[in-house]
Design a protein around this motif. Structure first.
Motif, PDB file in Angstrom:
ATOM      1  N   ALA A 168      -0.005  -7.497  -5.998  1.00  0.00           N
ATOM      2  CA  ALA A 168      -0.151  -7.246  -4.566  1.00  0.00           C
ATOM      3  C   ALA A 168      -1.606  -7.424  -4.139  1.00  0.00           C
ATOM      4  CB  ALA A 168       0.349  -5.845  -4.226  1.00  0.00           C
ATOM      5  N   SER A 169      -2.532  -6.907  -4.925  1.00  0.00           N
ATOM      6  CA  SER A 169      -3.947  -7.041  -4.602  1.00  0.00           C
ATOM      7  C   SER A 169      -4.337  -8.513  -4.522  1.00  0.00           C
ATOM      8  CB  SER A 169      -4.797  -6.318  -5.648  1.00  0.00           C
ATOM      9  OG  SER A 169      -6.169  -6.468  -5.341  1.00  0.00           O
ATOM     10  N   ALA A 170      -3.876  -9.306  -5.464  1.00  0.00           N
ATOM     11  CA  ALA A 170      -4.178 -10.740  -5.441  1.00  0.00           C
ATOM     12  C   ALA A 170      -3.613 -11.398  -4.181  1.00  0.00           C
ATOM     13  CB  ALA A 170      -3.619 -11.415  -6.699  1.00  0.00           C
ATOM     14  N   PHE A 171      -2.389 -11.006  -3.783  1.00  0.00           N
ATOM     15  CA  PHE A 171      -1.792 -11.559  -2.561  1.00  0.00           C
ATOM     16  C   PHE A 171      -2.640 -11.186  -1.350  1.00  0.00           C
ATOM     17  CE2 PHE A 171       0.672 -10.736   1.273  1.00  0.00           C
ATOM     18  CZ  PHE A 171       1.193 -12.005   1.527  1.00  0.00           C
ATOM     19  N   GLU A 207     -11.056  -7.702   0.629  1.00  0.00           N
ATOM     20  CA  GLU A 207     -12.011  -7.515  -0.455  1.00  0.00           C
ATOM     21  C   GLU A 207     -11.575  -6.291  -1.258  1.00  0.00           C
ATOM     22  OE1 GLU A 207     -16.680  -6.224  -1.082  1.00  0.00           O
ATOM     23  OE2 GLU A 207     -15.878  -6.447   0.942  1.00  0.00           O
ATOM     24  N   GLN A 208     -11.429  -6.460  -2.554  1.00  0.00           N
ATOM     25  CA  GLN A 208     -11.099  -5.323  -3.416  1.00  0.00           C
ATOM     26  C   GLN A 208     -12.382  -4.520  -3.609  1.00  0.00           C
ATOM     27  OE1 GLN A 208     -10.110  -4.921  -7.976  1.00  0.00           O
ATOM     28  NE2 GLN A 208      -8.410  -5.938  -6.940  1.00  0.00           N
ATOM     29  N   VAL A 209     -12.354  -3.248  -3.202  1.00  0.00           N
ATOM     30  CA  VAL A 209     -13.569  -2.426  -3.274  1.00  0.00           C
ATOM     31  C   VAL A 209     -13.495  -1.334  -4.335  1.00  0.00           C
ATOM     32  CG1 VAL A 209     -14.314  -2.900  -0.910  1.00  0.00           C
ATOM     33  CG2 VAL A 209     -12.806  -0.959  -1.342  1.00  0.00           C
ATOM     34  N   PHE A 241      -9.522  -0.307   6.102  1.00  0.00           N
ATOM     35  CA  PHE A 241      -9.252  -0.087   4.688  1.00  0.00           C
ATOM     36  C   PHE A 241      -7.763   0.133   4.478  1.00  0.00           C
ATOM     37  CE2 PHE A 241     -13.684   1.054   4.900  1.00  0.00           C
ATOM     38  CZ  PHE A 241     -14.195   0.633   3.687  1.00  0.00           C
ATOM     39  N   PHE A 242      -7.262  -0.297   3.337  1.00  0.00           N
ATOM     40  CA  PHE A 242      -5.913   0.054   2.916  1.00  0.00           C
ATOM     41  C   PHE A 242      -5.878   0.072   1.400  1.00  0.00           C
ATOM     42  CE2 PHE A 242      -5.755  -4.526   3.001  1.00  0.00           C
ATOM     43  CZ  PHE A 242      -4.918  -4.885   1.958  1.00  0.00           C
ATOM     44  N   ARG A 243      -4.838   0.702   0.876  1.00  0.00           N
ATOM     45  CA  ARG A 243      -4.692   0.858  -0.573  1.00  0.00           C
ATOM     46  C   ARG A 243      -3.343   0.324  -1.009  1.00  0.00           C
ATOM     47  NH1 ARG A 243      -7.237   6.250   0.883  1.00  0.00           N
ATOM     48  NH2 ARG A 243      -9.278   6.031  -0.082  1.00  0.00           N
ATOM     49  N   VAL A 244      -3.266  -0.063  -2.266  1.00  0.00           N
ATOM     50  CA  VAL A 244      -1.968  -0.347  -2.887  1.00  0.00           C
ATOM     51  C   VAL A 244      -1.853   0.522  -4.130  1.00  0.00           C
ATOM     52  CG1 VAL A 244      -1.707  -2.686  -1.969  1.00  0.00           C
ATOM     53  CG2 VAL A 244      -2.800  -2.376  -4.174  1.00  0.00           C
TER      54      VAL A 244
END
Length: 131
Positions: A19-22, A30-32, A54-57
């Motif tokens: 999911a992060s890659a998508f 940006e992955q923080v 911001f959002f999270r998975v």
């Protein structure tokens, strides 16, 4: 009373790394932050920034009540993203595996908008100015 509040949606998905890659490819997120792996080999949370948002998975964990849209039979939440060019973002998301639910078109309420379902079942309203 004024409260200083920030809301960061947490999207529950089967595979947080996928999911992060998508979201990085499709939204330019940006992955923080990425938490260490849990016993099952998945991170418990991956934080992202898109512009000032911001959002999270996090992984689906049924024993915690963390269920993905597939577990629920669909998404219970619509995520709305406003951009300068909704068509370009819609095309970008689709090219990375999202599917059109409602085509992006000029709407009678004065916005250009539509809806896509990402590969993990989350629904996104993509909106912007008329063209």
């Amino acid at each position: 009373m004024t409260l200083n509040i920030q809301i960061a949606p947490r999207l529950i998905v089967p595979d947080p790394d996928r999911a992060s890659a998508f979201y990085q490819a499709a939204l330019g997120a940006e992955q923080v932050f990425r938490a260490p792996l849990t016993d099952d080999g998945r991170p418990s949370v991956v934080d992202h920034r898109v512009g000032g948002a911001f959002f999270r998975v996090s992984p689906a964990v049924s024993s915690w009540g963390w269920l993905s849209p597939d577990d629920l039979g669909g998404s219970a939440v619509l995520l709305e993203i406003e951009v300068d060019d909704p068509d370009a973002l819609g095309d970008r998301m689709i090219s990375h595996g999202a599917e059109v639910v409602v085509p992006i078109e000029n709407r009678p309420y004065g916005k250009r908008s539509g809806r896509v379902r990402d590969p993990f079942g989350h629904l996104w309203i993509i909106t912007g100015e008329l063209r």
